[in-house]
Write an enzyme that holds these catalytic residues in place. Structure first.
Site, PDB file in Angstrom:
ATOM      1  N   PRO A 127       0.824  -1.213   0.000  1.00 33.77           N
ATOM      2  CA  PRO A 127       0.000   0.000   0.000  1.00 33.77           C
ATOM      3  C   PRO A 127       0.852   1.255   0.000  1.00 33.77           C
ATOM      4  CG  PRO A 127      -0.885  -1.610   1.519  1.00 33.77           C
ATOM      5  CD  PRO A 127       0.417  -2.175   1.017  1.00 33.77           C
ATOM      6  N   CYS A 128       0.432   2.239  -0.788  1.00 36.86           N
ATOM      7  CA  CYS A 128       1.292   3.394  -1.054  1.00 36.86           C
ATOM      8  C   CYS A 128       1.018   4.591  -0.161  1.00 36.86           C
ATOM      9  CB  CYS A 128       1.124   3.825  -2.521  1.00 36.86           C
ATOM     10  SG  CYS A 128      -0.567   4.338  -2.930  1.00 36.86           S
ATOM     11  N   GLN A 129      -0.071   4.560   0.642  1.00 41.09           N
ATOM     12  CA  GLN A 129      -0.460   5.760   1.380  1.00 41.09           C
ATOM     13  C   GLN A 129       0.639   6.266   2.308  1.00 41.09           C
ATOM     14  OE1 GLN A 129      -2.216   3.000   1.084  1.00 41.09           O
ATOM     15  NE2 GLN A 129      -4.293   3.478   0.372  1.00 41.09           N
ATOM     16  N   ALA A 130       1.408   5.343   2.859  1.00 41.36           N
ATOM     17  CA  ALA A 130       2.458   5.745   3.810  1.00 41.36           C
ATOM     18  C   ALA A 130       3.534   6.589   3.150  1.00 41.36           C
ATOM     19  CB  ALA A 130       3.092   4.503   4.439  1.00 41.36           C
ATOM     20  N   TYR A 131       3.773   6.387   1.852  1.00 43.60           N
ATOM     21  CA  TYR A 131       4.844   7.085   1.147  1.00 43.60           C
ATOM     22  C   TYR A 131       4.369   8.335   0.412  1.00 43.60           C
ATOM     23  CZ  TYR A 131       6.877   2.403   1.687  1.00 43.60           C
ATOM     24  OH  TYR A 131       7.319   1.209   2.187  1.00 43.60           O
TER      25      TYR A 131
END
Length: 416
Positions: free
Chosen positions: A115-119
């Protein structure tokens, strides 16, 4: 070539690899709705192979239930989808699941990205204090762990381009740390930001791809240079939607407005065996939002991106008129779309239809076309989950060209 898809989502990356030359060992995904979509797609390909697509169409037409459909499909067709979160507690089970399906054979490739939300650069300041405890940041470590165990010939790791500048809780750039971990796992890795628009997708979507090959392969072909040979132009939004019937907010329609023969720009999305249109439904909207939508879409036709604080006073209901001023945004019918993201599952304010007469946000099917999904791709199990799966996906039109590039490279190795 035998593959596994990690963090598979609704299957956008997988879809491009569903061609001769590749065979999926498993798809691993924690979201139940996404797994339902993946299972249904497996069923679609099984029925297609066995000339029984009328059963799939019966399911889409709600003539039979999913359980009815399962009666015509062997259990192993859907058993490769593992609905499980990738974490410390589950890794033993995941390894056993993969081992059972590989059955002593070698694994050729791993695709997928955590999942990309953290970056993401969006909300980065707000999330800064949570970095040490945000487990999403370090999901790549499980990816590396699986690479180390199975040593596939290649992998494709996808994420947001914000990863290029993201720093961990020790204030160190994370990408070099990830690259070193891949190198230590015996892979030569290159990376590049790819814009899907350059590969026939009607969307300006920039994503970071890390592509690795096991270091005992002599590969004189650069993946990204090879990929560029598959570049193609994308249809405009008006062209992309040209055979979809008009809708008003809250409406749904299940028949195309043009025959497949007359659908010059969109034949590639259509199923020649069916004229039944699925998931072309739009959200109902509040009256105030509809008034804003009309103003925004009409301004867009004039080349103007109307800001929230420029709306008539009686339409402004949010107290914040100093930031997020582009919270309402219309698509440009004469160009491609801006990036479709998972937030579309919450509201459609950022994806207003270019036709002000329809005066609505885009439908699920329109969002899917913008991402490059074929019209026979059906997203389970609700409108909200469908939008989320679409927004998180790798466009299948792009992933297909990546799959062809991988085949080109390994075919060249075999010839030499």
């Amino acid at each position: 070539m035998k593959l596994i898809d990690l963090f598979a989502g609704g299957g956008g990356l997988s879809e491009g690899f569903r061609i001769d030359g590749f065979d999926f060992i498993c798809h691993i995904e924690k979201e139940t709705s996404s797994c339902d979509t993946l299972r249904l797609r497996n069923i679609y390909y099984y029925l297609k192979k066995n000339n029984k697509l009328e059963l799939y169409n019966d399911y889409l037409n709600k003539k039979i239930s999913f359980n009815d459909l399962l009666n015509f499909v062997p259990e192993n067709v859907i058993s490769d989808v593992l609905n499980l979160e990738i974490n410390d507690d589950n890794m033993g089970y995941i390894f056993n699941f993969i081992d059972d399906r590989i059955d002593g054979k070698s694994l050729d490739g791993i695709i997928g990205g955590p999942p990309c939300q953290a970056y993401s650069t969006i909300g980065r300041g707000k999330n800064k204090l949570k970095k040490e405890k945000d487990e999403r940041i370090y999901l790549y470590e499980y990816y590396v762990e699986i690479l180390e165990k199975y040593q596939p010939k290649f992998f494709i790791f996808e994420n947001v381009k914000g990863l290029l500048s993201f720093k961990d809780y020790k204030d160190k750039l994370l990408l070099p740390i990830i690259l070193k971990a891949f190198k230590d796992a015996n892979y030569i890795v290159n990376y590049k930001v790819i814009n899907s628009e350059n590969y026939g997708v009607s969307q300006r979507r920039e994503r970071l791809f890390l592509v690795g090959f096991r270091n005992d392969f002599y590969l004189n072909n650069d993946f990204f240079n090879n990929l560029e040979t598959y570049k193609s132009s994308a249809p405009t939004i008006n062209e992309l939607f040209s055979d979809l019937p008009e809708l008003m907010a809250g409406e749904s329609k299940d028949e195309y407005s043009k025959s497949i023969a007359d659908s010059v720009y969109t034949r590639e999305f259509r199923d020649a065996n069916s004229d039944f249109l699925t998931q072309h439904f739009s959200r109902p909207n509040k009256e105030n939002d509809l008034k804003i939508y009309k103003l925004i879409s009409e301004a867009k036709k004039q080349g103007i991106n109307l800001k929230y604080n420029e709306l008539p006073d009686e339409l402004i209901t949010h107290k914040n008129t100093k930031s997020f001023l582009d919270r309402y945004k219309a698509l440009d019918g004469n160009s491609v779309s801006h990036t479709i993201v998972a937030h579309i599952s919450k509201d459609g304010h950022y994806y207003i239809h270019p036709d002000s007469n329809q005066n609505r946000s885009i439908s699920v099917r329109e969002a899917a076309r913008i991402q490059g999904f074929p019209d026979n791709y059906y997203f389970e199990t609700s409108r909200t989950s469908a939008f989320k799966q679409i927004g998180n996906a790798v466009p299948p039109k792009l992933s297909r060209k990546m799959a062809l590039t991988i085949l080109d490279i390994f075919n060249n190795v075999a010839e030499n």
